[in-house]
Design a protein around this motif. Structure first.
Motif, PDB file in Angstrom:
ATOM      1  N   THR A  64      18.210  20.887  22.008  1.00 47.05           N
ATOM      2  CA  THR A  64      16.927  20.976  22.718  1.00 47.05           C
ATOM      3  C   THR A  64      17.054  21.967  23.868  1.00 47.05           C
TER       4      THR A  64
ATOM      5  N   LYS B 198      13.074  15.230  13.576  1.00 45.48           N
ATOM      6  CA  LYS B 198      12.500  16.580  13.540  1.00 45.48           C
ATOM      7  C   LYS B 198      13.379  17.608  12.841  1.00 45.48           C
ATOM      8  N   ASP B 199      14.700  17.507  12.993  1.00 43.69           N
ATOM      9  CA  ASP B 199      15.565  18.563  12.467  1.00 43.69           C
ATOM     10  C   ASP B 199      16.310  18.168  11.198  1.00 43.69           C
TER      11      ASP B 199
ATOM     12  N   SER C 129      11.626   4.605  16.746  1.00 48.28           N
ATOM     13  CA  SER C 129      12.151   5.891  16.283  1.00 48.28           C
ATOM     14  C   SER C 129      13.447   5.717  15.484  1.00 48.28           C
TER      15      SER C 129
ATOM     16  N   GLN D  98      14.432  18.253   8.013  1.00 41.31           N
ATOM     17  CA  GLN D  98      14.143  19.610   7.558  1.00 41.31           C
ATOM     18  C   GLN D  98      15.404  20.339   7.119  1.00 41.31           C
TER      19      GLN D  98
ATOM     20  N   ASP E  99      15.249  11.765  17.853  1.00 39.41           N
ATOM     21  CA  ASP E  99      14.308  12.893  17.764  1.00 39.41           C
ATOM     22  C   ASP E  99      14.882  13.990  16.879  1.00 39.41           C
TER      23      ASP E  99
ATOM     24  N   MET F 245      11.557  18.203  21.508  1.00 38.77           N
ATOM     25  CA  MET F 245      12.394  17.037  21.258  1.00 38.77           C
ATOM     26  C   MET F 245      12.703  16.248  22.537  1.00 38.77           C
TER      27      MET F 245
END
Lengths: 405, 405
Positions: A114, A259-260, A301, A263, A255, B1
């Motif tokens: 980040t 998010k990463d 989460s 993908q 997170d 993030m």
């Protein structure tokens, strides 16, 4: 700092074929030197002789010189003090094994990309430029090994980690004022294997190690020939300690997964898991409402919250006090901090928790010209103050009152 | 993030004192799990069983599956090819010990902080996103250890550097097309001590090591108790090899000294020196005019140019062929590149210089479906072409012609 001329040169060279093969007399620049080091600048010989005759270190300041403030440590407290110091009045000498300050609250964000590591580290020389310019001000990459309050001096030893060609050496610094700002160090409660197998989250190199290991595990878990069980172990990120650091890091990790990983590591996304282990409750120093909120958010989460006490840390698993074994691929340890061995070794009165005891002026009583600030210090009970608020923020008042401006 | 909710939480908590001390019943979130791993997603059991029964690796593709292109290497050539590959037609599997491409011409700039490391490295998954998403496309962090052209398969071994808990393991990949894009490796000419004591400048971790050592030496050279001679040694940066890399790096270093060291390490600025050692002439493949220009610029910016051949590399000094000893604190080695041991081990016809011999279609002759591109390959003399131009740039033509679109 880019070499524009060389870039141009490379571009030019593409437009014209090299002539080398057609040139029987290779070009020999006349500037190629036959003797080495002849262009070394020769410092003033007298100064050099003086330097060699002195015992290693900085002796007591003499009349006409600025008084010397020696600061041990380069964390929040030490840096805040150095930043505020009037270097037209004082020379400042900082002794620390770390040449930068770390903006610790953002360290967790650097583990998953980040933030960039550079963004959370500030060189001491930028915080107090005098240390790299003024003749009497310095930064020394070293640890303080002992303090001689009678003599007004500290003994230090250089940090030469990773330089196998260089042995550490010792030197002595005389001080007019000594500021002890050595912070704290992670608590392991004597649990076997923590130092060997877990990663703390206090320094930039810790965050680098976490990021490296996380990515390596993600890649290796996708390689053919690995069992499902081993894949799960590699991708099990265990955080021990539910204080602000552990909670923040667990959140950053989840997170990152949401998010990463989904993908960029889609093949293994179903095998990754974050588990936060805490002996009591998470964020125990915060109020109920906020603890509830944090618990809900972490759970939502995907962070698995486990109540347990770690009994033993093995290379690939931890053992909890109920006997259960938890395999891990990444283990981050953040169960709070306590005094360092050096602070423990100082023979001065301590405040509760083993911190260096200080009076209401942040002075170490009974010795002259020694102050302690930040996490390594605590108000003595005799002051009637709460132990804790001797924080970095107090430095400005401190500088103003103690150093008389 | 970033975890906005947690940041808010911390802010809120400051406005209200913690209630813990007044709360005799600590809060126990109901979400704390008593059993571990129960929230792990359970992948499809049949798929799991199938995975375990297969021998480690990827078997031959069957009718209905996309043909599999296996790419060995993740440098300029391999990445250019993967970027251009139509993944609706082919599955792509990349095998490399490095999960990113390095923009090598800018690597020298990262050593002194002109550029950040992240800026010169591009993850393979961003160059060809299919490898992290498509079911049949992968990136494997591994080295290829052997090629079986009869069987159309390669044997690989994982890279587990620094993971002391994990032994490397082997796996096999069947290919429909094999692209060898393994590049080259630094030449040391068998000189003793180069690998142990010098740093190459080919990978991001090399640049990190150079930056770390440079800064460490700058700091240590300022600590009391160090002799003038040792100070000079620590701050003597020696670059061996006057090709584009060595020249660019020497220039970056001298820029760093002129612009940064004088400001940030003023105490030791007179002791630092850059020396570039080259056996012949610098930039020998460029033309006279440009060599003159580079020589003038380097000399002007304080780089000492020395003509010499290195005979031996010791931990703190190098010995030249005229017998002279040159002490150093940092030694960077860039004397060109040659084939890797793996390329040497391949029993295929070689082009001059030991490269994998290829025909005008970049095919390795006499074996089917094997191609070699980039620095590891060279045109066979029988093609009548110059050895060199089998560069990454050719990949686009190559893809278009060989892969038929």
């Amino acid at each position: 700092m880019t070499m524009a001329w060389f870039r141009n040169l490379k571009k030019l060279s593409l437009t014209k074929p090299p002539l080398r093969s057609t040139n029987p007399h290779p070009f020999l620049p006349s500037t190629f030197l036959l003797s080495h080091f002849s262009s070394h600048p020769i410092p003033d010989a007298a100064a050099e002789a003086a330097e060699l005759s002195r015992p290693p270190g900085l002796g007591p300041t003499v009349s006409g010189e600025k008084p010397r403030v020696v600061v041990l440590g380069s964390g929040w407290a030490g840096c805040r003090l150095m930043k505020g110091l009037d270097t037209s009045i004082y020379d400042v000498v900082c002794v620390s094994p770390r040449n930068h300050m770390v903006f610790t609250p953002l360290l967790a964000s650097t583990c998953v990309g980040t933030l960039e590591f550079r963004s959370v580290a500030e060189p001491i020389g930028r915080i107090q430029p005098s240390i790299s310019r003024e003749p009497g001000s310095y930064f020394f990459l070293a640890n303080c090994t002992s303090v001689n309050t009678d003599e007004h001096s500290v003994q230090c030893e250089t940090v030469t980690d990773g330089l196998n060609t260089l042995k550490p050496w010792r030197f002595k610094l005389s001080y007019d004022k000594l500021i002890i700002a050595l912070g704290s160090q992670p608590l392991t409660f004597g649990i076997h294997g923590v130092k060997e197998h877990a990663i703390f989250l206090r320094e930039v190199y810790h965050a680098q190690e976490i990021r490296r290991k996380l990515l390596l595990n993600l890649m290796l878990s996708d390689v053919p020939g690995i069992s499902v069980e081993e894949k799960r172990r590699l991708l099990h990120c265990v955080v021990v300690g539910g204080g602000p650091t552990g909670v923040e890091f667990s959140g950053e990790l989840s997170d990152f997964i949401i998010k990463d990983v989904t993908q960029r590591y889609a093949h293994v996304k179903d095998y990754i898991q974050v588990t936060l282990i805490e002996a009591n409750e998470i964020l125990s120093s915060f109020d109920d409402r906020l603890r509830h909120y944090a618990t809900k958010q972490l759970t939502k989460s995907g962070v698995q919250l486990v109540r347990g006490i770690v009994k033993d840390v093995k290379p690939q698993s931890i053992i909890l006090n109920d006997g259960s074994e938890v395999p891990y691929g990444l283990l981050v340890w953040s169960t709070g901090v306590g005094p360092s061995p050096f602070v423990n070794s100082l023979e001065v009165p301590k405040s509760p928790g083993g911190r260096i005891g200080i009076d209401e002026w942040l002075r170490v009583p009974a010795v002259e010209d020694v102050f302690a600030i930040g996490d390594c210090s605590g108000f003595l009970e005799s002051t009637g103050k709460q132990v804790l608020p001797a924080l970095a923020q107090r430095c400005q008042d401190f500088i103003a009152t103690i150093f008389g401006y």
